[in-house]
Every structure is written in structure tokens, then in C-alpha cells.
Design an enzyme around this catalytic site. Structure first.
Site, PDB file in Angstrom:
ATOM      1  N   ASP A 102       0.792  -1.233   0.000  1.00  0.00           N
ATOM      2  CA  ASP A 102       0.000   0.000   0.000  1.00  0.00           C
ATOM      3  C   ASP A 102       0.826   1.287   0.000  1.00  0.00           C
ATOM      4  O   ASP A 102       0.263   2.392  -0.081  1.00  0.00           O
ATOM      5  CB  ASP A 102      -0.989   0.009   1.186  1.00  0.00           C
ATOM      6  CG  ASP A 102      -0.301  -0.162   2.544  1.00  0.00           C
ATOM      7  OD1 ASP A 102       0.851   0.286   2.714  1.00  0.00           O
ATOM      8  OD2 ASP A 102      -0.939  -0.735   3.451  1.00  0.00           O
ATOM      9  N   HIS A 128       6.540  -7.875  -1.052  1.00  0.00           N
ATOM     10  CA  HIS A 128       5.469  -8.276  -1.972  1.00  0.00           C
ATOM     11  C   HIS A 128       5.182  -7.229  -3.052  1.00  0.00           C
ATOM     12  O   HIS A 128       4.133  -7.273  -3.682  1.00  0.00           O
ATOM     13  CB  HIS A 128       4.188  -8.596  -1.184  1.00  0.00           C
ATOM     14  CG  HIS A 128       4.306  -9.843  -0.350  1.00  0.00           C
ATOM     15  ND1 HIS A 128       3.448 -10.157   0.678  1.00  0.00           N
ATOM     16  CD2 HIS A 128       5.188 -10.875  -0.415  1.00  0.00           C
ATOM     17  CE1 HIS A 128       3.805 -11.322   1.218  1.00  0.00           C
ATOM     18  NE2 HIS A 128       4.860 -11.760   0.579  1.00  0.00           N
TER      19      HIS A 128
HETATM   20  P1  OAD Z   1      -3.747 -10.888   7.288  1.00  0.00           P
HETATM   21  O1  OAD Z   1      -5.071 -10.396   6.802  1.00  0.00           O
HETATM   22  O2  OAD Z   1      -3.466 -12.343   7.182  1.00  0.00           O
HETATM   23  O3  OAD Z   1      -3.548 -10.497   8.811  1.00  0.00           O
HETATM   24  C1  OAD Z   1      -3.846  -9.217   9.304  1.00  0.00           C
HETATM   25  C2  OAD Z   1      -3.485  -9.167  10.776  1.00  0.00           C
HETATM   26  O4  OAD Z   1      -3.691  -7.834  11.207  1.00  0.00           O
HETATM   27  C3  OAD Z   1      -4.338 -10.076  11.687  1.00  0.00           C
HETATM   28  O5  OAD Z   1      -3.480 -10.797  12.560  1.00  0.00           O
HETATM   29  C4  OAD Z   1      -5.198  -9.077  12.458  1.00  0.00           C
HETATM   30  O6  OAD Z   1      -5.499  -9.524  13.795  1.00  0.00           O
HETATM   31  C5  OAD Z   1      -4.299  -7.867  12.490  1.00  0.00           C
HETATM   32  N1  OAD Z   1      -4.968  -6.573  12.699  1.00  0.00           N
HETATM   33  C6  OAD Z   1      -6.212  -6.169  12.363  1.00  0.00           C
HETATM   34  N2  OAD Z   1      -6.422  -4.894  12.731  1.00  0.00           N
HETATM   35  C7  OAD Z   1      -5.278  -4.460  13.312  1.00  0.00           C
HETATM   36  C8  OAD Z   1      -4.854  -3.234  13.900  1.00  0.00           C
HETATM   37  N3  OAD Z   1      -5.645  -2.164  13.955  1.00  0.00           N
HETATM   38  N4  OAD Z   1      -3.597  -3.169  14.401  1.00  0.00           N
HETATM   39  C9  OAD Z   1      -2.760  -4.231  14.344  1.00  0.00           C
HETATM   40  N5  OAD Z   1      -3.104  -5.415  13.813  1.00  0.00           N
HETATM   41  C10 OAD Z   1      -4.346  -5.531  13.293  1.00  0.00           C
HETATM   42  O7  OAD Z   1      -2.636 -10.014   6.545  1.00  0.00           O
HETATM   43  P2  OAD Z   1      -1.076 -10.325   6.363  1.00  0.00           P
HETATM   44  O8  OAD Z   1      -0.563 -11.178   7.456  1.00  0.00           O
HETATM   45  O9  OAD Z   1      -0.413  -9.038   6.090  1.00  0.00           O
HETATM   46  O10 OAD Z   1       0.282 -11.460   0.212  1.00  0.00           O
HETATM   47  O11 OAD Z   1      -1.114 -11.178   5.026  1.00  0.00           O
HETATM   48  C11 OAD Z   1       0.095 -11.627   4.482  1.00  0.00           C
HETATM   49  C12 OAD Z   1       0.002 -11.723   2.989  1.00  0.00           C
HETATM   50  O12 OAD Z   1      -1.180 -12.460   2.612  1.00  0.00           O
HETATM   51  C13 OAD Z   1      -0.186 -10.392   2.285  1.00  0.00           C
HETATM   52  O13 OAD Z   1       1.015  -9.680   2.091  1.00  0.00           O
HETATM   53  C14 OAD Z   1      -0.763 -10.823   0.965  1.00  0.00           C
HETATM   54  C15 OAD Z   1      -1.792 -11.819   1.455  1.00  0.00           C
HETATM   55  O14 OAD Z   1      -2.136 -12.818   0.542  1.00  0.00           O
HETATM   56  C16 OAD Z   1       0.433 -11.186  -1.089  1.00  0.00           C
HETATM   57  O15 OAD Z   1      -0.308 -10.424  -1.665  1.00  0.00           O
HETATM   58  C17 OAD Z   1       1.573 -11.901  -1.729  1.00  0.00           C
END
Ligand code: OAD
Length: 253
Positions: A102, A128
């Protein structure tokens, strides 16, 4: 108490690796992937974020990315992005590794530093790619996308000025390799880190999530900021169940 322990571990460490995911941008209004309202709850990644999907229907894939680009462009860095940027500008030894596409870490760095040259110090290592960059499907051309994409038909999609090939979003899709240089830099930072700050990621996607395990194996104290359960909770020295925008400014103060 936990918060003080986290702040202390981060302040004492000569080298820190910060690892962020979609949750760090949630309070900016960018949807996450797996939680309630997450993108992968509504859309199927294999239909939109995979090379085969682009091969089948590039217009549909571009339409989805153009929509995300517009939505994210309207979002602003939040207190977590800004606190991290200010912290990196103020001290040495912090590497910021992000799975996010982003560009909010970059925009926070620019805002905190007041200029592109100074902002480079707080630039993330992007594992990514970026929603705001295009790459050619035929040659090595890459560009920061300035004009909005018109995905109304196959003919209006962006093409390469060098070879005429179709451009695609410069993001890593399912089944694709991560950019080699960024992976090397991220794992090199993890190997020497004394502390690892993980923010807003379930830790479900590899090889990116391996950065945190590499830091832990190298002896880093692991601090996790996430209001939900994550794959890192078992190896965390400190888990702070809190939103990034509220907690990160307190622990990197
Ligand atoms: P996820 O959607 O798997 O996880 C998001 C995390 O953010 C969860 O653990 C939530 O509890 C947490 N969360 C939500 N609101 C929050 C807040 N206000 N403050 C802190 N944490 C919060 O997203 P990612 O782990 O980033 O890959 O996903 C990893 C990858 O999966 C992404 O980069 C993307 C996706 O497929 C690609 O596009 C290659």
C-alpha cells in the site's frame, strides 16, 4: 508492564528488524486479507492475484487492482506508520520489512522526513511489491504508475513504452517468487537483529513470515503487536493485544 518490557527491549537493541503486515494499515482504512472484512473473505486470490488469472482475463485483474489502487490512494498513513518512520529517522539500526503493497510506510517516511532524500532512511524493504508500480509482462521495464488505469476494455490497459508488452501490477502473486534482493536484505537484517517488532500480520504467508523465525533463531527478542491471534504468538517474548495505531507509538517512543 508488557508495554514497558517491549519498549525496553526495542530501545536496548542495537539492531532491530520490524516486520509488518496488513494490520498496520487497518486503521488507515486499508482492508486486511484474512480477518472480518478481509479481501480473501470476499474475493478468491486464484481469480485475481495469480499469473494464471492474469493470463485468462487481464482486464478483470486490472479492474480489481485499479479499484484497490484508487481506494488505497485515498487512505493516509496512521499513527503507527508515522511513529515507525520518526523512530527510524531518529536512530540507527532499524530495518523495516513489510509485506504490504500500500506504500503507506513510504508516504509516512516522506511526511516525517519532509523530503525524498531524507525519507530513504525510513524506507521499507518491500517483500510483496507495490500496488502503485507496474511491470512489463515481456521485458524488464518497471514504472511508478502515475495515471489511473482504464480497465474498461483490453485495448485500454497500459502497455510498455519500450516493447509494447502488456503491463501488470508490480506485486507478487500466488505461486510467484519474491524479489531476490529484498529477500536477501530482509533475512540479513533478521540474522543480526537483537529485537524483532512484528505488527499486524497473521504470519501465515511464507517465505515472508520466515523473517521473524530467522530473527528469533538469531536470538532476537520478539515483540508482537496485534489484537488477534497470530502464528508468532508462541515464539513472542512479549505479545501486546492492541491496535497498531495505539500501541506502536508507545513502544517505539
Ligand atoms: P492478514 O489479513 O493475514 O492479517 C492481518 C493481521 O492484522 C491479523 O493478525 C489481524 O489480527 C491484524 N490486525 C487487524 N487490525 C489491526 C490493527 N488495527 N492493528 C494491528 N493489527 C491488526 O494479513 P497479512 O498477514 O499481512 O500477500 O497477510 C500476508 C500476505 O497475505 C499479504 O502480504 C498478501 C496476502 O495474501 C500477497 O499479496 C503476496
Amino acid at each position: 508492564m508488557n508495554e514497558a518490557a517491549a519498549r525496553d527491549a526495542l530501545a536496548r537493541a542495537a539492531r532491530v528488524v520490524v516486520f509488518t503486515g496488513a494490520g498496520v494499515s487497518a486503521e488507515s482504512g486499508v482492508p486486511t486479507f484474512r480477518g472480518a472484512g478481509g479481501l480473501w473473505r470476499t474475493f478468491k486470490p486464484e481469480d485475481l492475484a495469480a499469473p494464471a488469472a492474469f493470463g485468462r482475463d487481464p482486464r478483470l485483474v486490472w479492474e480489481w487492482y485499479a479499484w484497490r489502487r484508487e481506494a488505497v490512494a485515498r487512505c493516509r498513513p496512521n499513527a503507527a506508520h508515522l511513529a515507525l518512520a520518526r523512530w527510524m529517522l531518529a536512530r540507527d539500526g532499524v530495518a523495516l520489512v513489510s509485506q504490504n503493497v500500500d506504500d503507506l510506510h513510504e508516504r509516512a517516511a516522506l511526511e516525517a522526513a519532509g523530503g525524498a532524500e531524507a525519507a530513504a532512511r525510513a524506507a521499507p524493504i518491500r517483500l510483496h511489491g507495490s500496488l502503485f508500480h507496474d511491470q512489463c509482462t515481456r521485458c524488464t521495464y518497471r514504472v511508478h504508475a502515475s495515471a489511473p488505469v482504464n480497465a474498461s476494455s483490453i485495448d485500454t490497459l497500459p502497455h510498455c513504452p519500450d516493447c509494447g508488452g502488456l503491463l501488470r501490477p508490480d506485486v507478487v502473486w500466488f505461486g510467484e517468487m519474491l524479489p531476490v534482493r529484498e529477500v536477501q536484505r530482509a533475512f540479513a537484517a533478521a540474522a543480526t537483529a537483537e529485537a524483532c517488532l512484528v505488527i499486524g500480520t497473521t504470519g501465515a504467508v511464507y517465505p515472508a513470515a520466515g523473517v521473524v523465525h530467522a530473527a528469533k533463531s538469531a536470538g532476537a527478542r520478539v515483540v508482537v503487536v496485534d489484537p488477534g491471534p497470530t502464528e508468532f504468538d508462541e515464539i513472542a517474548d512479549v505479545k501486546l493485544c492492541a491496535r497498531a495505531g495505539e500501541m506502536v507509538p508507545l513502544v517505539v517512543a
